[in-house]
Write a protein that holds these residues in place. Structure first.
Motif, PDB file in Angstrom:
ATOM      1  N   HIS A   1      -6.931   5.387  -4.918  1.00  0.00           N
ATOM      2  CA  HIS A   1      -8.079   6.004  -4.280  1.00  0.00           C
ATOM      3  C   HIS A   1      -7.686   7.259  -3.511  1.00  0.00           C
ATOM      4  O   HIS A   1      -6.597   7.338  -2.949  1.00  0.00           O
ATOM      5  CB  HIS A   1      -8.736   5.022  -3.304  1.00  0.00           C
ATOM      6  CG  HIS A   1      -8.972   3.679  -3.893  1.00  0.00           C
ATOM      7  ND1 HIS A   1      -9.995   3.435  -4.773  1.00  0.00           N
ATOM      8  CD2 HIS A   1      -8.295   2.525  -3.774  1.00  0.00           C
ATOM      9  CE1 HIS A   1      -9.940   2.172  -5.150  1.00  0.00           C
ATOM     10  NE2 HIS A   1      -8.918   1.598  -4.563  1.00  0.00           N
ATOM     11  N   PHE A   2      -8.599   8.218  -3.459  1.00  0.00           N
ATOM     12  CA  PHE A   2      -8.434   9.404  -2.638  1.00  0.00           C
ATOM     13  C   PHE A   2      -8.562   8.998  -1.175  1.00  0.00           C
ATOM     14  O   PHE A   2      -9.461   8.237  -0.813  1.00  0.00           O
ATOM     15  CB  PHE A   2      -9.500  10.444  -3.007  1.00  0.00           C
ATOM     16  CG  PHE A   2      -9.521  11.632  -2.091  1.00  0.00           C
ATOM     17  CD1 PHE A   2      -8.555  12.614  -2.196  1.00  0.00           C
ATOM     18  CD2 PHE A   2     -10.499  11.751  -1.121  1.00  0.00           C
ATOM     19  CE1 PHE A   2      -8.564  13.714  -1.341  1.00  0.00           C
ATOM     20  CE2 PHE A   2     -10.523  12.842  -0.270  1.00  0.00           C
ATOM     21  CZ  PHE A   2      -9.552  13.825  -0.380  1.00  0.00           C
ATOM     22  N   HIS A   3      -7.680   9.512  -0.329  1.00  0.00           N
ATOM     23  CA  HIS A   3      -7.736   9.201   1.099  1.00  0.00           C
ATOM     24  C   HIS A   3      -8.192  10.409   1.921  1.00  0.00           C
ATOM     25  O   HIS A   3      -9.113  10.296   2.723  1.00  0.00           O
ATOM     26  CB  HIS A   3      -6.367   8.712   1.581  1.00  0.00           C
ATOM     27  CG  HIS A   3      -6.311   8.371   3.027  1.00  0.00           C
ATOM     28  ND1 HIS A   3      -7.028   7.336   3.580  1.00  0.00           N
ATOM     29  CD2 HIS A   3      -5.621   8.931   4.044  1.00  0.00           C
ATOM     30  CE1 HIS A   3      -6.788   7.283   4.886  1.00  0.00           C
ATOM     31  NE2 HIS A   3      -5.936   8.235   5.184  1.00  0.00           N
ATOM     32  N   ARG A   4      -7.535  11.578   1.710  1.00  0.00           N
ATOM     33  CA  ARG A   4      -7.934  12.767   2.462  1.00  0.00           C
ATOM     34  C   ARG A   4      -7.273  14.004   1.858  1.00  0.00           C
ATOM     35  O   ARG A   4      -6.379  13.895   1.016  1.00  0.00           O
ATOM     36  CB  ARG A   4      -7.591  12.668   3.934  1.00  0.00           C
ATOM     37  CG  ARG A   4      -6.118  12.660   4.202  1.00  0.00           C
ATOM     38  CD  ARG A   4      -5.791  12.467   5.671  1.00  0.00           C
ATOM     39  NE  ARG A   4      -4.580  13.203   5.965  1.00  0.00           N
ATOM     40  CZ  ARG A   4      -4.345  13.835   7.077  1.00  0.00           C
ATOM     41  NH1 ARG A   4      -5.232  13.833   8.028  1.00  0.00           N
ATOM     42  NH2 ARG A   4      -3.223  14.484   7.259  1.00  0.00           N
TER      43      ARG A   4
ATOM     44  N   ARG B   1       0.844   5.245   0.343  1.00  0.00           N
ATOM     45  CA  ARG B   1       0.093   6.449   0.681  1.00  0.00           C
ATOM     46  C   ARG B   1       1.001   7.620   0.320  1.00  0.00           C
ATOM     47  O   ARG B   1       2.104   7.726   0.837  1.00  0.00           O
ATOM     48  CB  ARG B   1      -0.268   6.481   2.150  1.00  0.00           C
ATOM     49  CG  ARG B   1      -1.222   7.624   2.469  1.00  0.00           C
ATOM     50  CD  ARG B   1      -1.604   7.672   3.906  1.00  0.00           C
ATOM     51  NE  ARG B   1      -2.005   6.357   4.385  1.00  0.00           N
ATOM     52  CZ  ARG B   1      -2.551   6.126   5.565  1.00  0.00           C
ATOM     53  NH1 ARG B   1      -2.774   7.118   6.387  1.00  0.00           N
ATOM     54  NH2 ARG B   1      -2.863   4.917   5.939  1.00  0.00           N
TER      55      ARG B   1
ATOM     56  N   TRP C   1       0.871  -1.168   0.000  1.00  0.00           N
ATOM     57  CA  TRP C   1       0.000   0.000   0.000  1.00  0.00           C
ATOM     58  C   TRP C   1       0.903   1.212   0.000  1.00  0.00           C
ATOM     59  O   TRP C   1       1.775   1.341   0.857  1.00  0.00           O
ATOM     60  CB  TRP C   1      -0.876   0.047   1.250  1.00  0.00           C
ATOM     61  CG  TRP C   1      -2.149  -0.727   1.162  1.00  0.00           C
ATOM     62  CD1 TRP C   1      -2.448  -1.880   1.805  1.00  0.00           C
ATOM     63  CD2 TRP C   1      -3.308  -0.370   0.409  1.00  0.00           C
ATOM     64  NE1 TRP C   1      -3.720  -2.274   1.492  1.00  0.00           N
ATOM     65  CE2 TRP C   1      -4.270  -1.361   0.631  1.00  0.00           C
ATOM     66  CE3 TRP C   1      -3.617   0.692  -0.455  1.00  0.00           C
ATOM     67  CZ2 TRP C   1      -5.529  -1.329   0.045  1.00  0.00           C
ATOM     68  CZ3 TRP C   1      -4.867   0.720  -1.044  1.00  0.00           C
ATOM     69  CH2 TRP C   1      -5.807  -0.282  -0.787  1.00  0.00           C
TER      70      TRP C   1
ATOM     71  N   THR D   1      -3.970  13.465  -0.187  1.00  0.00           N
ATOM     72  CA  THR D   1      -3.380  12.165   0.117  1.00  0.00           C
ATOM     73  C   THR D   1      -4.161  11.094  -0.629  1.00  0.00           C
ATOM     74  O   THR D   1      -5.391  11.033  -0.559  1.00  0.00           O
ATOM     75  CB  THR D   1      -3.409  11.881   1.628  1.00  0.00           C
ATOM     76  OG1 THR D   1      -2.731  12.938   2.310  1.00  0.00           O
ATOM     77  CG2 THR D   1      -2.734  10.558   1.953  1.00  0.00           C
ATOM     78  N   PHE D   2      -3.420  10.261  -1.347  1.00  0.00           N
ATOM     79  CA  PHE D   2      -3.996   9.157  -2.103  1.00  0.00           C
ATOM     80  C   PHE D   2      -3.408   7.851  -1.594  1.00  0.00           C
ATOM     81  O   PHE D   2      -2.304   7.821  -1.052  1.00  0.00           O
ATOM     82  CB  PHE D   2      -3.667   9.300  -3.599  1.00  0.00           C
ATOM     83  CG  PHE D   2      -4.303  10.488  -4.241  1.00  0.00           C
ATOM     84  CD1 PHE D   2      -5.564  10.404  -4.803  1.00  0.00           C
ATOM     85  CD2 PHE D   2      -3.645  11.707  -4.283  1.00  0.00           C
ATOM     86  CE1 PHE D   2      -6.155  11.511  -5.404  1.00  0.00           C
ATOM     87  CE2 PHE D   2      -4.220  12.816  -4.878  1.00  0.00           C
ATOM     88  CZ  PHE D   2      -5.480  12.714  -5.432  1.00  0.00           C
ATOM     89  N   ARG D   3      -4.150   6.757  -1.808  1.00  0.00           N
ATOM     90  CA  ARG D   3      -3.661   5.412  -1.500  1.00  0.00           C
ATOM     91  C   ARG D   3      -3.692   4.585  -2.765  1.00  0.00           C
ATOM     92  O   ARG D   3      -4.677   4.591  -3.501  1.00  0.00           O
ATOM     93  CB  ARG D   3      -4.530   4.754  -0.443  1.00  0.00           C
ATOM     94  CG  ARG D   3      -4.325   5.340   0.933  1.00  0.00           C
ATOM     95  CD  ARG D   3      -5.140   4.632   1.963  1.00  0.00           C
ATOM     96  NE  ARG D   3      -4.906   3.193   1.906  1.00  0.00           N
ATOM     97  CZ  ARG D   3      -5.462   2.320   2.720  1.00  0.00           C
ATOM     98  NH1 ARG D   3      -6.279   2.727   3.642  1.00  0.00           N
ATOM     99  NH2 ARG D   3      -5.204   1.038   2.615  1.00  0.00           N
TER     100      ARG D   3
ATOM    101  N   VAL E   1      -8.042   9.251  -9.400  1.00  0.00           N
ATOM    102  CA  VAL E   1      -8.887   8.283  -8.701  1.00  0.00           C
ATOM    103  C   VAL E   1      -9.380   7.218  -9.667  1.00  0.00           C
ATOM    104  O   VAL E   1      -9.926   7.517 -10.727  1.00  0.00           O
ATOM    105  CB  VAL E   1     -10.062   8.986  -7.989  1.00  0.00           C
ATOM    106  CG1 VAL E   1     -11.046   7.969  -7.438  1.00  0.00           C
ATOM    107  CG2 VAL E   1      -9.533   9.875  -6.867  1.00  0.00           C
TER     108      VAL E   1
ATOM    109  N   ARG F   1      -2.727   0.615  -4.199  1.00  0.00           N
ATOM    110  CA  ARG F   1      -2.346  -0.783  -3.926  1.00  0.00           C
ATOM    111  C   ARG F   1      -1.614  -1.269  -5.155  1.00  0.00           C
ATOM    112  O   ARG F   1      -2.142  -1.221  -6.267  1.00  0.00           O
ATOM    113  CB  ARG F   1      -3.575  -1.628  -3.644  1.00  0.00           C
ATOM    114  CG  ARG F   1      -3.331  -3.115  -3.520  1.00  0.00           C
ATOM    115  CD  ARG F   1      -2.511  -3.459  -2.280  1.00  0.00           C
ATOM    116  NE  ARG F   1      -2.579  -4.861  -1.957  1.00  0.00           N
ATOM    117  CZ  ARG F   1      -1.728  -5.778  -2.396  1.00  0.00           C
ATOM    118  NH1 ARG F   1      -0.745  -5.451  -3.214  1.00  0.00           N
ATOM    119  NH2 ARG F   1      -1.850  -7.034  -2.034  1.00  0.00           N
TER     120      ARG F   1
END
Length: 139
Positions: free
Chosen positions: A108-111, A66, A64, A128-130, A93, A132
């Motif tokens: 994915h967008f995280h915050r 971030r 993962w 912040t994105f995540r 995204v 995988r």
């Protein structure tokens, strides 16, 4: 753990940002992996820090990621920065990026965090994105 696909992920993200027409219309080519020497444009995008956690399993290596992408502007108010931040989110995204190493499973967008800096003259949004990533080269 596999950190080996990190450079490939960063290159794919940078490529997506620099080739996106909506982002280009808002910031031109002011998208940086490393800030250039000298004066900066009034508005720019910077790739920032990354935190990576192991997600390997019996099928192979994976992680993962971030990571932060920052929008920085001298424009009054947050509207311009938020418009650019939205374009970055739209471009990234659930993007199906092709990596030089590994395979992007999801992005994915995280915050986000919007704040004033430099005595209130600079606006900054840290997105912040995540992601995988599976690394098929690590088993």
């Amino acid at each position: 753990m596999s950190y080996a696909a990190s450079a490939a992920l960063q290159a794919a993200i940078y490529g997506r940002l620099t080739s996106d027409a909506a982002i280009g219309a808002l910031v031109g080519d002011a998208i940086y992996d490393a800030l250039p020497a000298g004066p900066l444009p009034d508005t720019y995008v910077a790739l920032g820090p990354e935190d990576v956690r192991d997600r390997s399993d019996a099928s192979g290596g994976g992680a993962w990621h971030r990571f932060i992408i920052s929008v920085v502007t001298e424009e009054a108010g947050f509207h311009a920065a938020k418009t650019l931040a939205a374009a970055i989110g739209d471009a990234l995204v659930d993007a199906s990026l092709v990596l030089d190493r590994g395979r992007l499973v999801g992005l994915h967008f995280h915050r986000a965090r919007a704040k004033r800096e430099s005595g209130g003259q600079t606006r900054r949004i840290d997105l912040t994105f995540r992601a995988r990533v599976d690394d098929m080269d690590i088993v």
